[in-house]
Design an enzyme around this catalytic site. Structure first.
Site, PDB file in Angstrom:
ATOM      1  N   HIS A 273       5.909  25.073  21.147  1.00  0.00           N
ATOM      2  CA  HIS A 273       5.424  25.038  22.509  1.00  0.00           C
ATOM      3  C   HIS A 273       4.113  24.525  22.439  1.00  0.00           C
ATOM      4  O   HIS A 273       3.576  23.942  21.500  1.00  0.00           O
ATOM      5  CB  HIS A 273       4.985  26.558  23.166  1.00  0.00           C
TER       6      HIS A 273
ATOM      7  N   GLU B 140       2.223  27.287  18.951  1.00  0.00           N
ATOM      8  CA  GLU B 140       1.467  26.578  19.907  1.00  0.00           C
ATOM      9  C   GLU B 140       0.826  25.232  19.411  1.00  0.00           C
ATOM     10  O   GLU B 140      -0.259  25.612  18.777  1.00  0.00           O
ATOM     11  CB  GLU B 140       0.745  27.259  20.686  1.00  0.00           C
TER      12      GLU B 140
END
Length: 374
Positions: A260, A336
């Site tokens: 992500h 992330e």
């Protein structure tokens, strides 16, 4: 043996964000966290949390319209919550994403889904070590493609070592309908595009729809929420398609990386609760090697390491929790990517390639450090 990766990308749109601001708050107490969590209810503000309130000391990123910005700052000042404006005009930053040279490489630009699929087909046709297939159709009848791919095999010894150990499967765009929508309607759209019964709001957060601790904290039963969990666990086509593939490879599946943006974090389960998993020490060991490898690169980029519930916030129904908790895959991570909040979800195109190089370096050493049974 298989190691799989899913990558969620979010990008040009009809919904415009002129004057919208990204405000970062720095809550220093549980009370301040609670105040931030209740802003929409008590202050009647429309706040889009990019990084929602979780614990004291963890920053909170909020997108607000020009009108709500005035009310938000008044509230934050009234409660003496420290804050700053991170981005003064989101649309100006969004527009700048397209300001890339025509001579820039393919990897230094954002691409439409059609362009990504064309690239996948081209690399498949020009290589005898890459295979492309469909996992199934999305709600809007788009194919969800997966690549089983080997890069630089036999040329780069670190890549060769990785591919001698595992087969690599990559889903470049998991949320195909939502991704297309970011190009045609709303740059900041985050859910898929399935309709919700008796609601004018569309979409389910595909990372809240997995059948592991589904329907708990960090997800919502409000169809208009950006973290709407869906009417039931695994109800979305895109989730079912990926799950079908994972289960078809379950006996060979040894690792998983759910990618992500943003925050620069290398995370392990759990997301749904603040408790350590049984393999905590081993996953932290492997994760540390990955973040250290990224830090040692020319970019000197720092990634935090820990559980997703500890580093970010509690969230139920997430993919990496499902892969670890339900499918029994020990080496299940979520990453992330860049950045830490200066651009947030609107990362400049110039940072795509550095981010990808860092991820690839982390992936190589992650595979190297994984202990696999013969």
């Amino acid at each position: 043996m298989f190691l799989t990766m899913s990558i969620k990308l979010e990008i040009k749109a009809e919904t415009l964000y002129w004057g919208h601001k990204l405000v970062t708050a720095f809550p220093s107490s549980t009370t301040e966290v609670q105040i931030l969590s209740r802003l929409q209810d008590t202050e009647h503000l429309m706040v889009d949390f990019w990084r929602p309130p979780s614990d004291p000391g963890k920053v909170v990123d909020m997108r607000v319209s020009p009108d709500d910005f005035v009310k938000l700052t008044e509230s934050l000042n009234r409660y003496k919550i420290r804050h700053k404006v991170q981005i003064f005009d989101l649309q100006a930053i969004i527009n700048r994403q397209d300001d890339v040279s025509e001579t820039s490489s393919w990897y230094n630009k954002y691409h439409t889904l059609d362009e990504i699929v064309s690239w996948m087909k081209n690399i498949t046709h020009t290589s005898n070590v890459v295979r492309m297939s469909s996992l199934g159709k999305s709600h809007e009848n788009r194919e969800q493609y997966i690549l089983q791919i080997i890069l630089q095999y036999g040329k780069d010894p670190t890549v060769t070592a990785m591919m001698d150990k595992v087969d690599l499967a990559i889903v470049p765009v998991l949320n195909v309908d939502g991704y297309v929508y970011t190009w045609t309607n709303d740059r900041l759209w985050r859910k898929n595009r399935s309709p919700n019964k008796n609601s004018a709001c569309f979409g389910t957060d595909l990372n809240r729809n997995w059948k592991f601790a589904w329907g708990g904290s960090g997800a919502s039963n409000n169809t208009c929420s950006s973290v709407y969990q869906g009417v039931s666990a695994m109800c979305e086509n895109e989730v079912q398609n990926v799950d079908r593939f994972l289960k078809s490879q379950q006996k060979r599946l040894v690792g998983f990386l759910d990618v992500h943006n943003y925050s620069q974090m290398w995370m392990i389960p759990w997301g749904y609760v603040k408790e350590n998993i049984k393999d905590y020490d081993e996953l932290i060991r492997v994760g540390k090697v990955a973040v250290d490898a990224i830090k040692s690169m020319e970019f000197n980029t720092t990634y935090q390491l820990g559980s997703s519930s500890g580093l970010l916030y509690v969230s139920c129904g997430s993919l990496h929790d499902y892969v670890y908790g339900s499918l029994g895959v020990k080496y299940a991570f979520a990453v992330e990517l860049r950045d830490k909040g200066f651009f947030g979800f609107i990362l400049p195109a110039s940072l795509i390639e550095p981010s990808a190089k860092e991820l690839f370096e982390g992936l190589k050493v992650m595979v190297r450090e994984m202990t696999l049974m013969a």
